[in-house]
Write a protein that holds these residues in place. Structure first.
Motif, short mmCIF file in Angstrom:
data_model
loop_
_atom_site.label_atom_id
_atom_site.label_comp_id
_atom_site.label_asym_id
_atom_site.label_seq_id
_atom_site.Cartn_x
_atom_site.Cartn_y
_atom_site.Cartn_z
N ARG A 1 29.11 103.36 59.56
CA ARG A 1 28.43 102.35 58.75
C ARG A 1 26.99 102.25 59.25
O ARG A 1 26.75 101.95 60.42
N VAL A 2 26.04 102.54 58.38
CA VAL A 2 24.64 102.56 58.77
C VAL A 2 23.83 101.76 57.76
O VAL A 2 24.32 101.38 56.70
N GLY A 3 22.55 101.51 58.12
CA GLY A 3 21.71 100.73 57.22
C GLY A 3 20.28 100.63 57.70
O GLY A 3 19.61 101.64 57.93
N CYS A 4 19.84 99.39 57.92
CA CYS A 4 18.44 99.13 58.24
C CYS A 4 17.96 99.86 59.49
O CYS A 4 16.77 100.16 59.63
N GLY A 5 18.85 100.15 60.43
CA GLY A 5 18.45 100.83 61.66
C GLY A 5 18.28 102.32 61.50
O GLY A 5 17.91 103.01 62.46
N LEU A 6 18.55 102.84 60.31
CA LEU A 6 18.46 104.28 60.06
C LEU A 6 17.01 104.63 59.73
O LEU A 6 16.53 104.42 58.62
N ASN A 7 16.29 105.19 60.70
CA ASN A 7 14.86 105.43 60.50
C ASN A 7 14.39 106.63 61.34
O ASN A 7 14.62 106.67 62.56
N PRO A 8 13.79 107.66 60.69
CA PRO A 8 13.63 107.79 59.23
C PRO A 8 14.98 108.06 58.57
O PRO A 8 15.76 108.89 59.06
N ALA A 9 15.24 107.39 57.48
CA ALA A 9 16.59 107.32 56.92
C ALA A 9 17.18 108.68 56.57
O ALA A 9 18.29 109.01 56.99
N ASN A 10 16.46 109.48 55.79
CA ASN A 10 17.02 110.75 55.31
C ASN A 10 17.36 111.69 56.46
O ASN A 10 18.44 112.28 56.52
N ASP B 1 34.78 112.48 70.69
CA ASP B 1 34.41 111.42 69.76
C ASP B 1 33.73 112.00 68.52
O ASP B 1 33.98 111.57 67.39
N ASN B 2 32.88 113.00 68.74
CA ASN B 2 32.23 113.66 67.60
C ASN B 2 33.26 114.26 66.65
O ASN B 2 33.11 114.23 65.44
N ILE C 1 40.73 103.11 70.57
CA ILE C 1 39.50 102.32 70.56
C ILE C 1 39.03 102.15 69.13
O ILE C 1 38.70 103.13 68.45
N LYS C 2 39.00 100.92 68.64
CA LYS C 2 38.74 100.67 67.23
C LYS C 2 37.29 100.28 66.94
O LYS C 2 36.72 100.69 65.93
N ARG C 3 36.68 99.50 67.81
CA ARG C 3 35.32 99.02 67.52
C ARG C 3 34.30 100.13 67.72
O ARG C 3 34.34 100.86 68.69
N THR C 4 33.38 100.23 66.77
CA THR C 4 32.38 101.29 66.83
C THR C 4 31.53 101.19 68.09
O THR C 4 31.20 102.21 68.72
N VAL C 5 31.16 99.97 68.48
CA VAL C 5 30.31 99.80 69.66
C VAL C 5 31.02 100.30 70.91
O VAL C 5 30.40 100.88 71.81
N ASP C 6 32.33 100.13 70.97
CA ASP C 6 33.11 100.62 72.11
C ASP C 6 33.21 102.15 72.09
O ASP C 6 33.14 102.81 73.13
N LYS C 7 33.39 102.71 70.89
CA LYS C 7 33.43 104.16 70.77
C LYS C 7 32.11 104.78 71.25
O LYS C 7 32.09 105.80 71.94
#
Length: 410
Positions: A44-53, A36-37, A16-22
């Motif tokens: 790959r993360v970004g704007c959805g990382l909240n609170p980011a740290n 899976d863990n 299974i290659k796609r992250t959404v499928d994983k």
């Protein structure tokens, strides 16, 4: 799923290659969630990382075998929450001990202090920075000094990097294999006078270099590459078309036949050559001639030759390539001196199996006729050549691609 052999379950997740499928599969049962863990190597993360740290620490704790992390804030707005900052990068360096590949894109909160935390990532071998305006050369230096395994460094739109100590250090270390600098306008601007006036008799140490690509790069006279690059396999040179810069008025920088002859003499393993002029280059400005190109082909085992905007290459050059015993791929783009007479000679090239033509005005369907039905070429690609039709390329190779968009002519 509880009775499924471990190796089978592991193999299922591996396919299974796609992250959404994983993510979806890991929610189906506790066993797959745990596998899976354990198996997840990259995120790959970004704007959805909240609170980011805090969220990044949580992800690193969940996926304890992470090796590749990409953090991208492209399209970020303040209402989406605070970006990852220096503290977050420290958390990453502590929580992700196996980190080997890191990309920071549009991370505008991260400074040199945050980047310095990466020096403790002993396995880090690849770092890519894309629009990180608060990072300077001192931050880069802290990484290259601390990360002894770093072999790939890409800098794109890093506008605050002016000091070059990090580059000198990498040169002495001689471990870097891939260096890419794009749109970093501050790099070199303050150092070019030094390069031209004081470094003219120095050579760049490139003993282990295998591939070299320079796009509109400027190297002052006397600072050669070829003499110390005997292992060079691939070279791509795109020559600047603007020689009117005040800095260069009294010291013109041009790619001459002597340059190509030096490559032929000192780089006996050279297999791939790409030469091009930037858009707008006039024929009379061409620095090297057909002689230089043919010297390369005749003295090196060239398998791939690509010429773009090289007006000096003509039918005589095509005739000379009939004796190129190693040439397998030829790419000609905007080479307007080549006619049907020269193109017909392709059928006589000993080992050629791939031919690519783009924006060549002087060739027609007649130039391809000797190839039709010959099964000589495995691939023929014709793009935007106004006098060649789709009918003309039919049967000229085992596989044919044809595209014609003539907007470039107007």
């Amino acid at each position: 799923m509880d009775n499924l052999p471990e190796q089978v379950a592991w193999d299922i997740l591996g396919r299974i290659k796609r992250t959404v499928d994983k993510n979806s599969v890991s929610l189906t049962c506790k066993r797959l969630h745990e596998l899976d863990n354990e198996q997840r190597k990259c995120i790959r993360v970004g704007c959805g990382l909240n609170p980011a740290n805090e969220a990044l620490v949580s992800l690193c704790n969940r996926f304890q075998n992470l090796e590749k992390v990409e953090i991208s804030y492209s399209g970020w707005m303040s209402k989406l929450g605070k970006q990852l900052d220096d503290r977050g990068l420290y958390n990453l360096s502590v929580s992700c001990p196996l980190l080997t590949d890191l990309t920071l894109s549009y991370c505008t909160f991260i400074t040199d202090a945050g980047l310095s935390h990466l020096a403790s990532c002993s396995h880090l071998s690849a770092l890519k920075l894309i629009f990180t305006p608060r990072i300077s050369g001192f931050g880069i230096l802290s990484v290259v000094v601390g990360c002894k395994n770093l072999n790939l460094l890409h800098l794109n739109r890093c506008l605050n990097i002016t000091s070059m100590e990090w580059l000198e250090y990498l040169g002495k270390l001689q471990t870097l294999e891939d260096l890419c600098i794009k749109n970093c306008r501050a790099i070199g601007e303050g150092l070019r006078p030094l390069a031209v006036d004081q470094w003219q008799t120095q050579w760049i140490p490139c003993d282990s270099m295998i591939e070299l690509k320079l796009v509109n790069g400027i190297i002052s006279p006397g600072r050669g590459l070829a003499r110390n690059s005997s292992n060079l396999r691939s070279i791509s040179l795109r020559v600047p078309s603007d020689f009117s810069l005040p800095l260069l008025m009294n010291n013109p920088i041009r790619l001459t036949d002597e340059c190509l002859e030096a490559l032929a003499q000192n780089c006996s393993h050279l297999e791939s050559v790409r030469l091009s002029f930037s858009d707008g280059e006039f024929p009379s400005f061409s620095s090297f001639t057909l002689r230089g190109i043919l010297t390369l082909v005749q003295n090196c085992p060239i398998r791939e030759l690509a010429l773009d905007h090289v007006y000096s290459f003509n039918d005589v050059g095509m005739e000379a390539l009939c004796s190129a015993e190693n040439l397998q791929m030829l790419e000609l783009s905007r080479c307007q001196e080549i006619t049907d007479e020269g193109l017909q000679l392709v059928a006589q090239f000993p080992k050629l199996c791939v031919l690519k033509l783009s924006k060549c005005l002087g060739v027609t369907n007649d130039g391809l006729k000797p190839l039709v039905g010959s099964h000589k070429l495995k691939l023929l690609a014709v793009d935007d050549c106004p006098q060649i039709s789709e009918r003309g390329v039919h049967g000229a190779a085992d596989s044919v691609t044809f595209k014609q968009d003539l907007s470039w002519m107007y």
